[in-house]
Enzyme design. Structure first.
Site, PDB file in Angstrom:
ATOM      1  N   TRP A 169      79.410  77.116  49.797  1.00 14.30           N
ATOM      2  CA  TRP A 169      80.333  76.769  50.890  1.00 14.30           C
ATOM      3  C   TRP A 169      79.617  76.807  52.230  1.00 14.30           C
ATOM      4  O   TRP A 169      79.861  75.968  53.093  1.00 14.30           O
ATOM      5  CB  TRP A 169      81.548  77.692  50.870  1.00 14.30           C
ATOM      6  CG  TRP A 169      82.383  77.530  49.637  1.00 14.30           C
ATOM      7  CD1 TRP A 169      82.655  78.481  48.703  1.00 14.30           C
ATOM      8  CD2 TRP A 169      83.047  76.329  49.192  1.00 14.30           C
ATOM      9  NE1 TRP A 169      83.450  77.943  47.708  1.00 14.30           N
ATOM     10  CE2 TRP A 169      83.700  76.639  47.982  1.00 14.30           C
ATOM     11  CE3 TRP A 169      83.150  75.042  49.698  1.00 14.30           C
ATOM     12  CZ2 TRP A 169      84.440  75.701  47.265  1.00 14.30           C
ATOM     13  CZ3 TRP A 169      83.889  74.097  48.985  1.00 14.30           C
ATOM     14  CH2 TRP A 169      84.518  74.429  47.796  1.00 14.30           C
ATOM     15  N   ASP A 185      83.914  81.564  57.971  1.00 10.26           N
ATOM     16  CA  ASP A 185      84.822  81.080  56.928  1.00 10.26           C
ATOM     17  C   ASP A 185      85.192  82.303  56.087  1.00 10.26           C
ATOM     18  O   ASP A 185      84.330  82.899  55.439  1.00 10.26           O
ATOM     19  CB  ASP A 185      84.079  80.032  56.083  1.00 10.26           C
ATOM     20  CG  ASP A 185      84.846  79.582  54.842  1.00 10.26           C
ATOM     21  OD1 ASP A 185      85.961  80.086  54.593  1.00 10.26           O
ATOM     22  OD2 ASP A 185      84.318  78.710  54.119  1.00 10.26           O
ATOM     23  N   LYS A 212      93.217  81.077  48.397  1.00 13.84           N
ATOM     24  CA  LYS A 212      92.502  82.109  47.657  1.00 13.84           C
ATOM     25  C   LYS A 212      93.284  83.424  47.697  1.00 13.84           C
ATOM     26  O   LYS A 212      93.420  84.080  46.687  1.00 13.84           O
ATOM     27  CB  LYS A 212      91.100  82.327  48.243  1.00 13.84           C
ATOM     28  CG  LYS A 212      90.288  81.049  48.423  1.00 13.84           C
ATOM     29  CD  LYS A 212      89.747  80.499  47.113  1.00 13.84           C
ATOM     30  CE  LYS A 212      89.343  79.031  47.182  1.00 13.84           C
ATOM     31  NZ  LYS A 212      88.186  78.732  47.976  1.00 13.84           N
TER      32      LYS A 212
HETATM   33  C1  LIG Z   1      87.493  77.516  48.325  1.00 14.54           C
HETATM   34  C2  LIG Z   1      86.619  77.671  49.497  1.00 14.54           C
HETATM   35  C3  LIG Z   1      86.389  76.610  50.396  1.00 14.54           C
HETATM   36  C4  LIG Z   1      86.963  75.236  50.198  1.00 14.54           C
HETATM   37  O1  LIG Z   1      88.308  75.232  50.477  1.00 14.54           O
HETATM   38  P1  LIG Z   1      89.137  73.883  50.505  1.00 14.54           P
HETATM   39  O2  LIG Z   1      90.432  74.350  51.099  1.00 14.54           O
HETATM   40  O3  LIG Z   1      89.250  73.401  49.106  1.00 14.54           O
HETATM   41  O4  LIG Z   1      88.433  72.912  51.374  1.00 14.54           O
HETATM   42  C5  LIG Z   1      85.591  76.855  51.499  1.00 14.54           C
HETATM   43  N1  LIG Z   1      85.044  78.051  51.714  1.00 14.54           N
HETATM   44  C6  LIG Z   1      85.242  79.090  50.871  1.00 14.54           C
HETATM   45  C7  LIG Z   1      84.611  80.404  51.156  1.00 14.54           C
HETATM   46  C8  LIG Z   1      86.023  78.923  49.733  1.00 14.54           C
HETATM   47  O5  LIG Z   1      86.218  79.958  48.900  1.00 14.54           O
END
Ligand SMILES: *Cc1c(COP(=O)(O)O)cnc(C)c1O
Length: 360
Positions: free
Chosen positions: A101, A171, A195
């Site tokens: 990511w 993030d 998540k």
């Molecule tokens: C799942 C995830 C993403 C991607 O998320 P989307 O909403 O599908 O774009 C980005 N960063 C992390 C850390 C993730 O776990």
């Protein structure tokens, strides 16, 4: 009705209480005679829902008044572009590459300016967090970017990087609301909620006000300009109403559980059960350097691909869902987010012990 123990990395398990409440309110939300899915985002009822949700997340995370809370769409992945579009005044930023990511965000930023990889753990399949105490951060970098919890590899920063005074952007998709945070250490905190917080379709971004300006990269779409969303209190266009409503319920649930300190204690207890077993097991091994282990995502292997596959299959038959590791790592991964009950982790470990005996 029977519910499984769902170890999915995302979308993932939600508190049963929240799902039941939402089910009760499905046809008639608090006397409105309609579902939240059916109501105008400009209605009084929805206005209350979004305002209450914002108030509760502010309280939970102790968000200072000089930060905006935005409820957005486009997934965490869309912020990979929005971050440089809104912040790259000097067209330069530092990225720490701790997994897929972070790497995707870094690659996206290269479209808009110079993204400099200042540290990486790619050399050991992202199984650790690099030392970020004295990084070579360019003088004119607009920000330093991290992925705080690496969902796929199961690592988490225990100490934030020394950004040498630059704005920190994080993030936090897979560790959102899992433990207390000091918001003042960040310029931007954002994450997809699917998540640990709610249903797919909502991204929450917590942004310091001075970073929300009209001075964005030329060509930035109106919708990706944070100021558009901030000025309209996340109602510039139709927001993901139902998702925000569920997030609001999850915030209330966390408050009822005792807030983020209590959440952290609960998560540490669950993670310890699993990690302690992995450390003593003769069959299963954790893949992450112990000091960098995530409380949320726990990857493990047997070292034998066929045995891994057998384990995943038998676990599924026994009611433990989504234990297969990410395709880039293989093996297994148990995601044990806030809503995973301690009984789920205990039952998983009991099942792993039994599997170990049968396959010794
Ligand atoms: C799942 C995830 C993403 C991607 O998320 P989307 O909403 O599908 O774009 C980005 N960063 C992390 C850390 C993730 O776990």
């Amino acid at each position: 009705m029977s519910r499984v123990y769902n170890f999915s990395a995302g979308p993932a398990v939600l508190p049963e209480e929240v799902l039941k409440e939402a089910a009760d309110e499905m046809l008639d939300y608090q006397g409105t005679g309609m579902s939240v899915m059916e109501m105008s985002h400009r209605s009084k009822a929805f206005d209350n829902i979004i305002k209450e949700a914002e108030k509760d997340i502010r309280e939970l995370m102790n968000i200072p008044d000089n930060y905006k809370v935005l409820f957005l769409q486009g997934g965490a992945s869309q912020q990979f572009a929005a971050v440089p579009m809104n912040l790259m005044k000097n067209k330069k930023a530092a990225y720490i590459i701790t997994g897929q990511w972070a790497k995707k965000a870094y690659q996206e930023a290269q479209i808009y300016g110079e993204a400099v990889a200042v540290a990486s753990s790619a050399d050991k399949t992202f199984s650790y967090i690099p030392d970020c105490s004295d990084l070579d951060i360019p003088e004119d970098a607009d920000y330093v970017y991290i992925c705080e919890n690496n969902t796929i590899y199961g690592t988490k920063y225990k100490t934030l990087p020394d950004t040498k005074g630059k704005t920190l952007v994080a993030d936090v998709s897979s560790c959102f609301l899992s433990e207390p945070v000091d918001v003042t250490k960040y310029g931007v905190i954002y994450g997809g909620v699917q998540k640990n917080v709610g249903p797919a379709g909502v991204v929450i971004a917590i942004i310091r006000e001075d970073l929300i300006t009209d001075d964005v990269l030329p060509g930035t779409p109106t919708m990706l300009k944070w100021k558009t969303q901030a000025d309209a209190d996340s109602l510039y266009n139709t927001p993901p109403c139902y998702g925000i409503y569920i997030c609001g319920k999850v915030f209330k649930w966390i408050k009822k559980m005792g807030g983020l300190e209590a959440m952290k204690a609960h998560n540490e207890k669950k993670a310890a059960i699993l990690y302690n077993f992995l450390d003593e097991s003769k069959l299963f091994k954790g893949t992450v350097r112990p000091e960098d282990r995530s409380l949320m995502n726990v990857p493990f292997i047997t070292g034998d691909k066929d045995l891994d596959a057998k384990f995943v299959k038998e676990a599924k038959a026994a009611g433990f869902e989504n234990l297969k590791g990410h395709r880039s790592v293989g093996g297994m991964r148990a995601s044990i987010y806030n809503a995973m009950p301690i009984e789920g982790v205990e039952a998983l470990v009991a099942f792993m012990k039994k599997f170990e005996e049968e396959n010794a």
